[in-house]
Design a protein around this motif. Structure first.
Motif, PDB file in Angstrom:
ATOM      1  N   MET A   1       0.807  -1.217   0.000  1.00 48.42           N
ATOM      2  CA  MET A   1       0.000   0.000   0.000  1.00 48.42           C
ATOM      3  C   MET A   1       0.842   1.270   0.000  1.00 48.42           C
ATOM      4  O   MET A   1       0.418   2.302  -0.508  1.00 48.42           O
TER       5      MET A   1
ATOM      6  N   TYR B   1       1.135  -2.477   4.091  1.00 54.85           N
ATOM      7  CA  TYR B   1       0.587  -3.486   3.196  1.00 54.85           C
ATOM      8  C   TYR B   1      -0.715  -4.022   3.777  1.00 54.85           C
ATOM      9  O   TYR B   1      -1.002  -3.869   4.967  1.00 54.85           O
ATOM     10  N   SER B   2      -1.498  -4.631   2.899  1.00 52.47           N
ATOM     11  CA  SER B   2      -2.746  -5.244   3.336  1.00 52.47           C
ATOM     12  C   SER B   2      -2.631  -6.750   3.218  1.00 52.47           C
ATOM     13  O   SER B   2      -1.904  -7.276   2.365  1.00 52.47           O
TER      14      SER B   2
ATOM     15  N   SER C   1      -5.524  -9.769   2.914  1.00 47.56           N
ATOM     16  CA  SER C   1      -6.973  -9.908   2.771  1.00 47.56           C
ATOM     17  C   SER C   1      -7.365 -11.318   2.354  1.00 47.56           C
ATOM     18  O   SER C   1      -6.694 -11.958   1.547  1.00 47.56           O
TER      19      SER C   1
ATOM     20  N   GLU D   1      -9.979  -8.258   6.175  1.00 47.95           N
ATOM     21  CA  GLU D   1      -8.839  -7.503   5.625  1.00 47.95           C
ATOM     22  C   GLU D   1      -8.079  -6.867   6.775  1.00 47.95           C
ATOM     23  O   GLU D   1      -8.672  -6.260   7.673  1.00 47.95           O
TER      24      GLU D   1
ATOM     25  N   ILE E   1      -4.622  -4.399   7.821  1.00 53.19           N
ATOM     26  CA  ILE E   1      -3.655  -3.421   7.339  1.00 53.19           C
ATOM     27  C   ILE E   1      -2.479  -3.389   8.313  1.00 53.19           C
ATOM     28  O   ILE E   1      -2.675  -3.317   9.529  1.00 53.19           O
TER      29      ILE E   1
ATOM     30  N   LEU F   1      -6.172   3.553   0.645  1.00 57.27           N
ATOM     31  CA  LEU F   1      -6.577   2.157   0.529  1.00 57.27           C
ATOM     32  C   LEU F   1      -6.420   1.711  -0.916  1.00 57.27           C
ATOM     33  O   LEU F   1      -6.528   2.508  -1.845  1.00 57.27           O
TER      34      LEU F   1
ATOM     35  N   SER G   1      -9.920  -2.753  -2.086  1.00 59.08           N
ATOM     36  CA  SER G   1     -10.248  -2.878  -0.665  1.00 59.08           C
ATOM     37  C   SER G   1     -11.744  -2.720  -0.440  1.00 59.08           C
ATOM     38  O   SER G   1     -12.420  -1.898  -1.071  1.00 59.08           O
TER      39      SER G   1
END
Length: 240
Positions: A167, A176-177, A179, A184, A186, A202, A206
């Motif tokens: 991200m 970073y995410s 998911s 989800e 973060i 985002l 997302s």
């Protein structure tokens, strides 16, 4: 003997080239210790390198490994100087590195004593002394932090099996995410010695909406998503 589908075979290739390690993973190994990532983690977290270097290495390894999610991320082992020694005894550096290790798309491998902040380096002859007897109860604070991290990982499926997408990256901050269909998460990491404020957009895919109140699992602090961004001040040398 046949070990069955649940048997996890991890090998070791002491090399910094992810393409070379992938040859073994593509043959008869489920995974290998992720030495290319290890060398970068050591440089960035223990020696104050740029978070861009870490982001770029992650992208390179994820692209070259056949199954990056099966690879084993580690801070130290029996063949390396212990991370805390590399970090000059700075436990906050190790806490940040552990936060990264426990939240990326890898299977974490922990060398005994890391959770107790054991150290161990080289003597004047170049011999590595990192196999001392386990020191139970050496560092209750580090053990509590380690347990908090592993509990958060265990209780949040996105941190164990979710897709990983970058991200944000700059010299000090990486976000970073992770998911999966039901969740989800973060992750924001600050590698500076001072707090850092960022407005992190985002990702387009997302499902997090404006007005969502997100809670930092490590500190309990909250932040409200506004205009498609997470606006947060990240504590120094800590994950959020």
């Amino acid at each position: 003997q046949y070990a069955g589908q649940d048997f996890y075979l991890v090998g070791e290739c002491f090399d910094g080239d992810p393409a070379k390690l992938n040859k073994f993973q593509g043959a008869d190994m489920d995974a290998l210790f992720d030495y290319p990532l290890h060398f970068t983690m050591k440089n960035v977290f223990a020696h104050d390198g740029s978070m861009r270097e870490l982001a770029n290495k992650m992208a390179e390894c994820d692209a070259k490994y056949e199954h990056p999610e099966m690879m084993s991320a580690f801070l130290d082992n029996h063949d390396t100087v212990r991370f805390l020694t590399e970090a000059g005894g700075d436990k906050n550096k190790m806490k940040l590195a552990l936060g990264f290790q426990m939240t990326i798309n890898r299977i974490p491998s922990v060398y005994y004593g890391t959770e107790q902040a054991m150290d161990g380096g080289c003597d004047i002859m170049g011999e590595i002394h990192n196999r001392d007897d386990m020191e139970f109860g050496k560092d209750p604070d580090m053990l509590a932090y380690f347990k908090q991290l592993t509990t958060i990982r265990q209780e949040n499926p996105a941190l164990r099996t979710g897709d990983m997408k970058e991200m944000w990256q700059d010299d000090k901050v990486l976000a970073y995410s992770r998911s999966c269909p039901e969740q989800e998460a973060i992750v924001i990491l600050n590698n500076n010695y001072n707090p850092e404020y960022r407005e992190i957009p985002l990702r387009a895919e997302s499902g997090i909406k404006d007005g969502t109140v997100m809670m930092d699992k490590m500190t309990g602090k909250t932040v409200t998503v506004q205009n498609g961004k997470i606006c947060a001040t990240i504590d120094p040398k800590r994950p959020g």
